[in-house]
Design a protein around this motif. Structure first.
Motif, PDB file in Angstrom:
ATOM      1  N   ASN A 199      -5.780  -0.004  -4.529  1.00  9.13           N
ATOM      2  CA  ASN A 199      -4.897  -0.899  -4.139  1.00  9.13           C
ATOM      3  C   ASN A 199      -3.653  -0.256  -4.459  1.00  9.13           C
ATOM      4  O   ASN A 199      -2.468  -0.077  -3.785  1.00  9.13           O
ATOM      5  N   GLN A 200      -3.104   0.088  -5.587  1.00 10.26           N
ATOM      6  CA  GLN A 200      -1.744   0.322  -6.371  1.00 10.26           C
ATOM      7  C   GLN A 200      -2.308   2.178  -6.076  1.00 10.26           C
ATOM      8  O   GLN A 200      -0.746   1.722  -6.031  1.00 10.26           O
ATOM      9  N   ALA A 201      -3.108   2.600  -5.890  1.00  6.16           N
ATOM     10  CA  ALA A 201      -2.539   3.932  -5.832  1.00  6.16           C
ATOM     11  C   ALA A 201      -2.197   3.864  -3.790  1.00  6.16           C
ATOM     12  O   ALA A 201      -1.529   4.507  -3.975  1.00  6.16           O
ATOM     13  N   ALA A 202      -3.381   3.170  -3.372  1.00  8.23           N
ATOM     14  CA  ALA A 202      -2.439   3.387  -2.091  1.00  8.23           C
ATOM     15  C   ALA A 202      -1.020   3.258  -1.388  1.00  8.23           C
ATOM     16  O   ALA A 202      -0.793   3.600  -0.901  1.00  8.23           O
ATOM     17  N   ALA A 234     -11.871  -2.098  -9.739  1.00 11.13           N
ATOM     18  CA  ALA A 234     -11.635  -0.772  -8.980  1.00 11.13           C
ATOM     19  C   ALA A 234     -11.065  -0.979  -8.118  1.00 11.13           C
ATOM     20  O   ALA A 234      -9.756  -0.216  -7.324  1.00 11.13           O
ATOM     21  N   PHE A 235     -10.701  -1.765  -7.001  1.00 11.47           N
ATOM     22  CA  PHE A 235     -10.486  -2.287  -5.992  1.00 11.47           C
ATOM     23  C   PHE A 235      -8.869  -2.007  -6.075  1.00 11.47           C
ATOM     24  O   PHE A 235      -8.315  -1.954  -5.327  1.00 11.47           O
ATOM     25  N   PHE A 236      -8.414  -2.973  -7.094  1.00 14.09           N
ATOM     26  CA  PHE A 236      -7.311  -3.178  -7.732  1.00 14.09           C
ATOM     27  C   PHE A 236      -6.414  -1.780  -7.754  1.00 14.09           C
ATOM     28  O   PHE A 236      -5.449  -1.473  -8.036  1.00 14.09           O
ATOM     29  N   ALA A 252       2.280   4.882   0.169  1.00 12.62           N
ATOM     30  CA  ALA A 252       3.221   4.554   0.932  1.00 12.62           C
ATOM     31  C   ALA A 252       4.630   4.849   0.836  1.00 12.62           C
ATOM     32  O   ALA A 252       5.299   4.846   1.409  1.00 12.62           O
ATOM     33  N   GLU A 253       5.305   3.765  -0.670  1.00 12.07           N
ATOM     34  CA  GLU A 253       5.709   3.671  -1.105  1.00 12.07           C
ATOM     35  C   GLU A 253       6.609   5.080  -1.254  1.00 12.07           C
ATOM     36  O   GLU A 253       8.013   5.245  -0.825  1.00 12.07           O
ATOM     37  N   ARG A 254       6.001   6.225  -1.926  1.00  6.56           N
ATOM     38  CA  ARG A 254       6.597   7.457  -1.927  1.00  6.56           C
ATOM     39  C   ARG A 254       6.412   7.738   0.056  1.00  6.56           C
ATOM     40  O   ARG A 254       8.343   8.984   0.159  1.00  6.56           O
ATOM     41  N   PHE A 299       1.536   3.791   7.486  1.00  6.44           N
ATOM     42  CA  PHE A 299       1.097   3.527   8.885  1.00  6.44           C
ATOM     43  C   PHE A 299      -0.356   2.731   8.717  1.00  6.44           C
ATOM     44  O   PHE A 299      -0.983   2.168   8.511  1.00  6.44           O
ATOM     45  N   GLN A 300      -1.246   4.008   7.996  1.00  8.13           N
ATOM     46  CA  GLN A 300      -2.773   3.932   7.584  1.00  8.13           C
ATOM     47  C   GLN A 300      -2.853   3.444   6.666  1.00  8.13           C
ATOM     48  O   GLN A 300      -3.537   2.965   5.940  1.00  8.13           O
ATOM     49  N   GLN A 301      -2.039   3.703   5.302  1.00 11.82           N
ATOM     50  CA  GLN A 301      -1.642   3.550   3.736  1.00 11.82           C
ATOM     51  C   GLN A 301      -2.245   2.625   4.164  1.00 11.82           C
ATOM     52  O   GLN A 301      -2.647   1.642   3.474  1.00 11.82           O
ATOM     53  N   TYR A 302      -1.061   1.381   4.558  1.00  9.36           N
ATOM     54  CA  TYR A 302      -0.882   0.068   4.219  1.00  9.36           C
ATOM     55  C   TYR A 302      -2.269  -0.366   5.949  1.00  9.36           C
ATOM     56  O   TYR A 302      -2.441  -1.651   4.912  1.00  9.36           O
TER      57      TYR A 302
END
Length: 239
Positions: free
Chosen positions: A22-25, A17-19, A29-31, A71-74
């Motif tokens: 993680n990928q969604a966040a 679930a964390f994975f 951030a990349e967007r 930055f908050q996303q990272y």
């Protein structure tokens, strides 16, 4: 299913679930990075078409606001990553040291080390240059013939969003330390599993003291190695 097996399955499911979180966040951030470049390009295009630079005045505030969000996303990514690493270590330990879960223990490190890390650093440098250039240009435009209300609005908007981005940047860099401290307070363990060659593993066990547990052997050997002159000199003592 025994209590130990149920705990192992729970940890495995939470790591998965964390994975996904993680990928969604990471995608979000990349967007934001793409959006910053897009907004800058759009502002430049509109300014060129309208033959005015006034469109760049609100650009720094928008860029800093997007950077703050990124930055908050990272920071969230780091918090999730540290926690998931703990779960991976515990699951893999329960599996007898087999690599059951490997994302944080192996895959996530690939982009953080040379040579692939240089592309990441280059992109970060470009983002910084875009933000700096937009701020300098917008300040010059705002101060060139505009009334005090426009100048005050530019200064206030840029200052507030810059402060937000700076605070978020600090949060991003201290998120790992704070996450580790909080996990320690909640007694969620701190042991790290490190994969080493089979021959070296056998050699290390061959140096075990009588009645010494495997973990104690490796801890002792690592501490002994760190106390050698070579390790204190950064590995240059023998050259």
């Amino acid at each position: 299913m025994s209590g130990k097996e149920a705990l192992l399955e729970t940890r495995r499911e939470e790591a998965i679930a964390f994975f996904h979180v993680n990928q969604a966040a990471r995608t979000a951030a990349e967007r934001v990075i793409a959006l910053i470049f897009s907004v800058s390009a759009i502002a430049a295009s509109i300014g060129a078409a309208a033959e005015t630079l006034d469109v760049v005045i609100p650009l720094p505030a928008l860029i800093f606001l997007l950077l703050s969000y990124m930055f908050q996303q990272y920071a969230d990514l780091t918090t999730i990553g540290v926690t998931r690493r703990r779960l991976e270590d515990e699951v893999n330990a329960e599996l007898g040291g087999h690599k059951g879960l490997v994302y944080e223990t192996a895959v996530a490190e690939i982009r953080k080390k040379p040579p692939l890390v240089f592309g990441v650093r280059l992109l970060q440098t470009m983002l910084g240059l875009v933000a700096l250039s937009a701020t300098i240009l917008a300040a010059k435009v705002a101060l060139d013939g505009h009334d005090s209300l426009v100048i005050a609005g530019f200064a206030a908007g840029t200052a507030v969003t810059l402060a937000s981005a700076s605070w978020s940047f600090l949060d991003m860099h201290r998120s790992e330390r704070e996450t580790i401290k909080m996990l320690e307070r909640q007694n969620l363990g701190g042991d790290r599993m490190v994969w080493i060659p089979e021959g070296l593993y056998a050699e290390a066990l061959g140096n075990a003291n009588r009645d010494e547990l495997e973990r104690e052997t490796f801890v002792r050997l690592v501490k002994t190695a760190l106390m050698t002159p070579e390790s204190r000199d950064g590995g240059s003592g023998g050259s």
